[in-house]
Scaffold this active site. Structure first.
Site, PDB file in Angstrom:
ATOM      1  N   GLY A  83       0.807  -1.211   0.000  1.00 35.09           N
ATOM      2  CA  GLY A  83       0.000   0.000   0.000  1.00 35.09           C
ATOM      3  C   GLY A  83       0.840   1.261   0.000  1.00 35.09           C
ATOM      4  O   GLY A  83       1.929   1.302   0.564  1.00 35.09           O
ATOM      5  N   GLU A 124       8.187  -6.657  -0.926  1.00 37.99           N
ATOM      6  CA  GLU A 124       9.600  -6.433  -0.615  1.00 37.99           C
ATOM      7  C   GLU A 124       9.757  -5.864   0.795  1.00 37.99           C
ATOM      8  O   GLU A 124       9.797  -4.657   0.959  1.00 37.99           O
ATOM      9  CB  GLU A 124      10.222  -5.483  -1.636  1.00 37.99           C
ATOM     10  CG  GLU A 124      10.168  -5.980  -3.064  1.00 37.99           C
ATOM     11  CD  GLU A 124      10.782  -5.007  -4.054  1.00 37.99           C
ATOM     12  OE1 GLU A 124      11.678  -4.215  -3.663  1.00 37.99           O
ATOM     13  OE2 GLU A 124      10.372  -5.006  -5.212  1.00 37.99           O
ATOM     14  N   TYR A 243      19.624  -0.907 -15.444  1.00 38.03           N
ATOM     15  CA  TYR A 243      20.137   0.312 -14.810  1.00 38.03           C
ATOM     16  C   TYR A 243      21.381  -0.038 -14.006  1.00 38.03           C
ATOM     17  O   TYR A 243      21.704  -1.208 -13.802  1.00 38.03           O
ATOM     18  CB  TYR A 243      19.083   0.943 -13.890  1.00 38.03           C
ATOM     19  CG  TYR A 243      18.670   0.053 -12.741  1.00 38.03           C
ATOM     20  CD1 TYR A 243      19.345   0.099 -11.517  1.00 38.03           C
ATOM     21  CD2 TYR A 243      17.615  -0.845 -12.870  1.00 38.03           C
ATOM     22  CE1 TYR A 243      18.975  -0.739 -10.469  1.00 38.03           C
ATOM     23  CE2 TYR A 243      17.242  -1.676 -11.830  1.00 38.03           C
ATOM     24  CZ  TYR A 243      17.929  -1.616 -10.636  1.00 38.03           C
ATOM     25  OH  TYR A 243      17.565  -2.440  -9.600  1.00 38.03           O
ATOM     26  N   TRP A 336      14.002  -5.367 -15.223  1.00 44.35           N
ATOM     27  CA  TRP A 336      13.453  -4.190 -14.534  1.00 44.35           C
ATOM     28  C   TRP A 336      14.191  -2.977 -15.079  1.00 44.35           C
ATOM     29  O   TRP A 336      15.364  -2.794 -14.809  1.00 44.35           O
ATOM     30  CB  TRP A 336      13.678  -4.284 -13.021  1.00 44.35           C
ATOM     31  CG  TRP A 336      13.036  -3.129 -12.324  1.00 44.35           C
ATOM     32  CD1 TRP A 336      13.545  -1.883 -12.150  1.00 44.35           C
ATOM     33  CD2 TRP A 336      11.731  -3.111 -11.745  1.00 44.35           C
ATOM     34  NE1 TRP A 336      12.649  -1.080 -11.501  1.00 44.35           N
ATOM     35  CE2 TRP A 336      11.531  -1.798 -11.244  1.00 44.35           C
ATOM     36  CE3 TRP A 336      10.714  -4.045 -11.615  1.00 44.35           C
ATOM     37  CZ2 TRP A 336      10.346  -1.423 -10.612  1.00 44.35           C
ATOM     38  CZ3 TRP A 336       9.550  -3.656 -10.980  1.00 44.35           C
ATOM     39  CH2 TRP A 336       9.376  -2.361 -10.483  1.00 44.35           C
TER      40      TRP A 336
END
Length: 374
Positions: A83, A124, A243, A336
Site C-alpha cells: 500500500g 519487498e 540500470y 526491470w
C-alpha cells in the site's frame, strides 16, 4: 527422396525448437502504468509477458486498487505491491484468513475485469517468521481461489507469480519454498541491487554480479539457494537490471571494482540521481571521454570518467546471464524495467541469444537423427 525426407524433418525440428522457445520460455519485463513509454512502442516479439506495475493493497480495506485502469490492456499480467500509505499493508492483509480472502477476491475481480492473464505479487520483503508463514498460506488460498474461479467461469486460470528476494533466505528468514513452488506458476528472482552507493558508499560495487569471489551475495548464489531449498529450476525466472549505480571515486586513477569511493555521484548527465538507467548511461558514455570495462569474474560492467564511476550490466553481462539462466534450466528471465532500455538493445540481444540456443538444439537433434540412419 532422402533429401525430401531430410528437409521435412529439419523443418519439423525448426518448428519444434522455436515453438519451445516462444511458448515455454518466459521473457518478461515490468512496465509502469504512468510510464512515458507507451505500450504501442513495445516490441511484442521481444517479450512473452509484461508485468504492469503497480496495483496497491488498500491498508484499510485490504482490497486491491489499480492506479490507472485506462491503461490496462489484454495479454499482460498485473503487478501488485504494498500500500502507498502503509508499508505494512501486505503484512496486515496476510495476517488472517478473512483479510486474505478480501484481497484474493478483489485481485481476481480486477484481473478478469481488465483481461489480465495473471497476477504478480511484489512484497519487498516479508520481515518476520509470521510474515513468511502467512505468505505461504496466501499462496495456497490464492491458488485454490484461482482454480475455483476458472472452473466457474470456464476461463483459463489466471497465472500467479511473485517477485522475490535473490535468495530463499531474507535476513535469516526462510521463504516458504514448498508452498511457493506448489502454488505459483513461477517466481521472479530479483538478482540485482547487491550494491549501491547509498548503503555501500565507501567502495565501488557490482550492483548485480552473477558471481562474486569477494562476497556470498551474487545471482548464482541466490539461484543455488532457491534450488537447494527444493525449488524447481524450471519455475525460476532470472532478474536482469536495465540500470546501474554511480559512485564518486576518491582517486580517479583507482577505478576498478572495490575502489575507494566517497558515496554516490549525483552529477551524471546533470541529473540529481545516482541510479543511472541504460538510456542515460548510453548518453553519458557518448558525450564524455569515458572508459568502459567488462569483468568476466563478476559478470558485470563498469565505466568511468574522472571521478564518476558507474557499475551496470551491458551487452556482454546480459548475454552471459541469459546463457547462465538457460544452462541452469530456469524458465526464463525478466527485466526491470522495459522503458529503461536504449533503442531495444538489450531486449533484442536476449531474443537473439534464445534463438542461437535453439539452433544449437537443432544441430544436436539433426546429428542424432543422421546417426540413427547409419
Amino acid at each position: 527422396m532422402a533429401i525430401s525426407l531430410f528437409t521435412s524433418i529439419l523443418l519439423f525440428l525448426l518448428q519444434v525448437c522455436f515453438s519451445d522457445d516462444e511458448k515455454k520460455v518466459v521473457k518478461s519485463s515490468y512496465w509502469f502504468f504512468d510510464s512515458a513509454y507507451p505500450l504501442s512502442n513495445i516490441g511484442s516479439t521481444f517479450y512473452t509477458h509484461l508485468l504492469c506495475a503497480q496495483a496497491f493493497v488498500d491498508p484499510n480495506t485490504f482490497q486491491l486498487n489499480i492506479s490507472n485502469s485506462k491503461t490496462a490492456q489484454p495479454s499482460y499480467d498485473l503487478s501488485i505491491a504494498r500500500g502507498i500509505a502503509d508499508d505494512s499493508a501486505l503484512s496486515s492483509m496476510a495476517s488472517n484468513a478473512s483479510t486474505r480472502k478480501t484481497f484474493i477476491d478483489s485481485s481476481i475481480t480486477i484481473g478478469r475485469s481488465y483481461n489480465f492473464h495473471g497476477l504478480d505479487l511484489d512484497w519487498e520483503f516479508p520481515s518476520t517468521t509470521t510474515d513468511m508463514t502467512n505468505l505461504g498460506l496466501l499462496f495456497k488460498e490464492w491458488r485454490e481461489a484461482v482454480e475455483k474461479e476458472s472452473k466457474n467461469s470456464n476461463k483459463p486460470q489466471l497465472l500467479l507469480t511473485a517477485a522475490v528476494y535473490y535468495s530463499s533466505v531474507f535476513c535469516s528468514l526462510s521463504y516458504p519454498a514448498e508452498a511457493t513452488e506448489n502454488n505459483l506458476d513461477w517466481i521472479n528472482v530479483m538478482a540485482f541491487d547487491f550494491g549501491a552507493p547509498t548503503w555501500k558508499p565507501n567502495l565501488t560495487e557490482a550492483p548485480a554480479a552473477l558471481y562474486n569471489q569477494f562476497s556470498e551475495v551474487s545471482g548464482d548464489s541466490g539461484i543455488s539457494s532457491w534450488i537447494q531449498a527444493g525449488f524447481l529450476a524450471r519455475k525460476i525466472v532470472f532478474g536482469l537490471p536495465y540500470y546501474g549505480y554511480a559512485w564518486k571515486l576518491k582517486d580517479a586513477n583507482n577505478h576498478g571494482f572495490l575502489a575507494p569511493a566517497n558515496g554516490p555521484d549525483i552529477t551524471v548527465d546533470g541529473a540529481l540521481e545516482f541510479r543511472v538507467v541504460t538510456k542515460k548511461l548510453v548518453q553519458f558514455i557518448a558525450q564524455n571521454i569515458t572508459i568502459t570495462a567488462f569483468n568476466s569474474m563478476l559478470v558485470s560492467d563498469y565505466c568511468y570518467n574522472g571521478t564518476t564511476w558507474i557499475g551496470y550490466d551491458d551487452v556482454q553481462s546480459i548475454y552471459t546471464k541469459v546463457t547462465y539462466a538457460k544452462g541452469k534450466g530456469s524458465l526464463g528471465y525478466f527485466s526491470w524495467q522495459i522503458d529503461l532500455d536504449y533503442n531495444w538493445t538489450l531486449s533484442k540481444l536476449n531474443r537473439l541469444k534464445l534463438m542461437n540456443l535453439s539452433f544449437s538444439n537443432i544441430f544436436v537433434l539433426v546429428s542424432r537423427f543422421l546417426n540413427s540412419l547409419l
